[in-house]
Design a protein around this motif. Structure first.
Motif, mmCIF file in Angstrom:
data_model
loop_
_atom_site.group_PDB
_atom_site.id
_atom_site.type_symbol
_atom_site.label_atom_id
_atom_site.label_comp_id
_atom_site.label_asym_id
_atom_site.label_seq_id
_atom_site.Cartn_x
_atom_site.Cartn_y
_atom_site.Cartn_z
ATOM 1 N N GLU A 86 6.436 -8.096 -45.167
ATOM 2 C CA GLU A 86 6.174 -7.192 -45.935
ATOM 3 C C GLU A 86 5.832 -6.394 -44.583
ATOM 4 O OE1 GLU A 86 3.681 -4.697 -48.454
ATOM 5 O OE2 GLU A 86 5.086 -6.372 -48.865
ATOM 6 N N VAL A 87 5.353 -7.426 -43.824
ATOM 7 C CA VAL A 87 5.180 -6.471 -42.035
ATOM 8 C C VAL A 87 6.532 -6.007 -41.596
ATOM 9 C CG1 VAL A 87 4.545 -6.789 -39.676
ATOM 10 C CG2 VAL A 87 3.294 -8.382 -41.222
ATOM 11 N N ALA A 93 6.820 -2.121 -43.851
ATOM 12 C CA ALA A 93 5.618 -1.476 -43.303
ATOM 13 C C ALA A 93 6.228 -1.076 -41.954
ATOM 14 C CB ALA A 93 4.364 -1.728 -43.519
ATOM 15 N N ASP A 94 6.325 -1.409 -41.189
ATOM 16 C CA ASP A 94 7.186 -1.477 -40.160
ATOM 17 C C ASP A 94 8.570 -0.246 -39.950
ATOM 18 O OD1 ASP A 94 7.087 -1.143 -37.121
ATOM 19 O OD2 ASP A 94 8.391 -2.688 -36.878
ATOM 20 N N ASN A 151 11.226 -13.227 -33.014
ATOM 21 C CA ASN A 151 10.552 -12.178 -33.258
ATOM 22 C C ASN A 151 11.423 -10.873 -32.291
ATOM 23 O OD1 ASN A 151 7.814 -9.795 -32.311
ATOM 24 N ND2 ASN A 151 7.557 -10.759 -34.152
ATOM 25 N N HIS A 184 9.982 -10.115 -38.096
ATOM 26 C CA HIS A 184 8.520 -10.519 -37.811
ATOM 27 C C HIS A 184 8.934 -11.092 -37.871
ATOM 28 C CE1 HIS A 184 7.068 -5.790 -35.895
ATOM 29 N NE2 HIS A 184 8.033 -5.788 -37.326
ATOM 30 N N ASP A 212 5.725 -12.254 -43.822
ATOM 31 C CA ASP A 212 6.742 -11.576 -42.578
ATOM 32 C C ASP A 212 7.825 -9.755 -43.593
ATOM 33 O OD1 ASP A 212 9.196 -12.817 -42.420
ATOM 34 O OD2 ASP A 212 8.065 -13.886 -43.209
#
Length: 503
Positions: free
Chosen positions: A327-328, A331-332, A304, A297, A325
């Motif tokens: 952190e994203v 989570a993903d 990306n 991310h 990014d």
């Protein structure tokens, strides 16, 4: 000195490389060696408009008797409005074997890191591969990474030096095993860069900094070139295992080839729509490597990840200093874990972390992947990563022990499954050192189900939590710094791959 001009892109041919179109300009020719022995030069000028193909090839007819090819280039960088992409032009070289997808003719790539390079039999610029300069049609590869609205005007200076060629040195590669501690936790950084691509660190500096960071292994991962492989041997040792790989840097995301056979080159000239990634993921595995999508991310242009995770052996969730990014990505990845247990699958994708260091002040070993392996060897480290027996820590100062146990002595660690009935009481235990004032969170398929008080200033503490397999299909741990101001929680100090619960 002789000159050729390519006015705009009018003199061109379009051909197909695999599934991707590319632009080929008019051929640049040189006289044979019979006319003398001094260097001869051609200058090529042209302009690429916005919307140019990903790759533009300049064919160069190389006659017999050439000992060195040298290329220098420049391009304009006009002022553009805020938020508008300016000009960035990458460069590389393919020899007389051609530019077909797969890279049989690959002789080097420096991206945008250098303005000049050379290739000859006995030596080459870092990023390029030494070897014979044979007669035939070579290709300078231009990669217009971004093009300003005004277009991209370039000038390429090609110099051939005639004369007898030297001998090509036989490559020497680092050993695939270092002196380990048997089955133990080994620390590594699998994504970093040197002067062999767009980094500024020398190989010697990387090895020195890796040892200072408490690392047991590293992975060579230069952008789109394997040219560093033959230069690592002198920097390995009983205390440092050096794996060989590449960061395959496509326009739709980057993937680290982790621990491939020495000399393995993996092509990058395709996008997700070309349906070619699976072919090269399989090539990485045939070469004994792991397929690890990097910083999926990240916000940089082309970073990306768009190829999906069906071919991934692991995923780089934490890249360098912890940022939004990451952190994203975390989570993903957790969402992928949830989907795997929801669908009843036993396959899952482990997470990793690497520094992606390029130059000072980038910190080699922040973060680092800590792997439980049977030995400090290429095969054992890869097996531990593939199995998910690992956690990620911001430095060697931080250590974790994370286990789950059942009522009859059943026991499982990171990346393993605790095989208990759905309602059997399970005790999850995390022991932490080196994490002062950090908070522990236990994350399951149901979300965050436990948050500890801050650890003491000593950074050492133990957390226990009780659950059942019916309540939590997996448990993983996060160790976070004290919460920062703003919408994000405190940055990660460490996190583990999950322990799975249930039959």
């Amino acid at each position: 000195m002789c000159e050729d001009d390519h006015a705009g892109i009018g003199r061109r041919a379009v051909f197909v490389t695999g599934a991707a179109t590319a632009l080929t300009l008019a051929t640049v020719s040189f006289a044979s060696a019979a006319g003398g022995t001094g260097p001869r030069t051609r200058i090529v000028r042209g302009t690429l408009p916005p919307g140019s193909p990903d790759f533009v090839y300049v064919p160069v007819e190389v006659p017999r008797g050439v000992r060195e090819i040298r290329v220098a280039y420049t391009y304009d960088r006009p002022t553009v409005p805020a938020g508008t992409q300016g000009n960035a032009l990458d460069i590389g070289l393919f020899d007389e074997r051609g530019t077909e997808l797969g890279g049989r003719g690959f002789r080097g790539w420096s991206g945008g890191a250098r303005t000049e390079f050379f290739v000859r039999a006995d030596a080459a610029t870092p990023g390029y591969v030494p070897g014979p300069v044979r007669e035939g049609t070579w290709h300078i590869a231009l990669g217009p990474y971004t093009v300003a609205p005004q277009g991209l005007s370039y000038e390429i200076t090609i110099t051939l030096t005639y004369g007898e060629q030297g001998g090509t040195p036989r490559p020497v590669y680092p050993p695939e095993r270092a002196r380990g501690r048997g089955r133990a936790w080994y620390r590594g950084d699998c994504h970093l860069h040197s002067e062999y691509s767009d980094g500024r660190y020398t190989l010697a500096e990387i090895a020195e900094l890796a040892r200072a960071a408490g690392l047991d292994f590293i992975n060579s991962s230069e952008h789109n070139t394997h040219s560093a492989h033959a230069h690592w041997a002198e920097h390995a040792g009983d205390d440092l295992l050096i794996l060989l790989g590449e960061e395959v840097t496509t326009r739709n995301g980057h993937v680290v080839a982790l621990g491939t056979d020495p000399g393995t080159f993996v092509d990058w000239r395709y996008r997700a729509r070309d349906n070619r990634f699976g072919r090269f993921a399989r090539q990485i595995r045939r070469a004994g490597g792991l397929v690890v999508p990097a910083h999926p991310h990240a916000t940089c242009i082309g970073c990306n990840w768009k190829f999906g995770f069906g071919e991934a052996d692991a995923v780089e969730v934490w890249n360098g200093a912890y940022t939004p990014d990451d952190e994203v990505a975390l989570a993903d990845w957790d969402g992928m874990l949830v989907a795997s247990v929801r669908d009843g699958r036993r396959d899952w994708i482990p997470a990793m972390g690497s520094s992606d260091s390029h130059r000072s002040p980038d910190v080699i070993g922040r973060p680092q992947t800590v792997v439980l392996a049977d030995d400090l060897s290429r095969e054992a480290i890869q097996e531990g990563i593939r199995a998910g027996r690992s956690y990620v820590a911001e430095s060697s100062k931080l250590s974790l022990s994370f286990t789950a146990s059942g009522g009859r002595g059943e026991h499982a660690g990171i990346g393993e499954r605790l095989r208990v009935d759905a309602d059997t009481p399970v005790t999850v235990r995390l022991e932490v050192t080196g994490a002062p004032r950090c908070t522990v969170r236990l994350v399951t398929d149901q979300g965050v189900l436990f948050t500890s008080d801050p650890l003491p200033v000593s950074g050492t503490g133990t957390v226990e939590w009780r659950t059942t397999a019916s309540y939590a299909a997996y448990v993983r741990a996060e160790v976070r710094h004290e919460a920062a101001a703003g919408p994000l929680p405190g940055a990660l100090a460490a996190f583990t791959n999950p322990v799975f619960l249930g039959r």
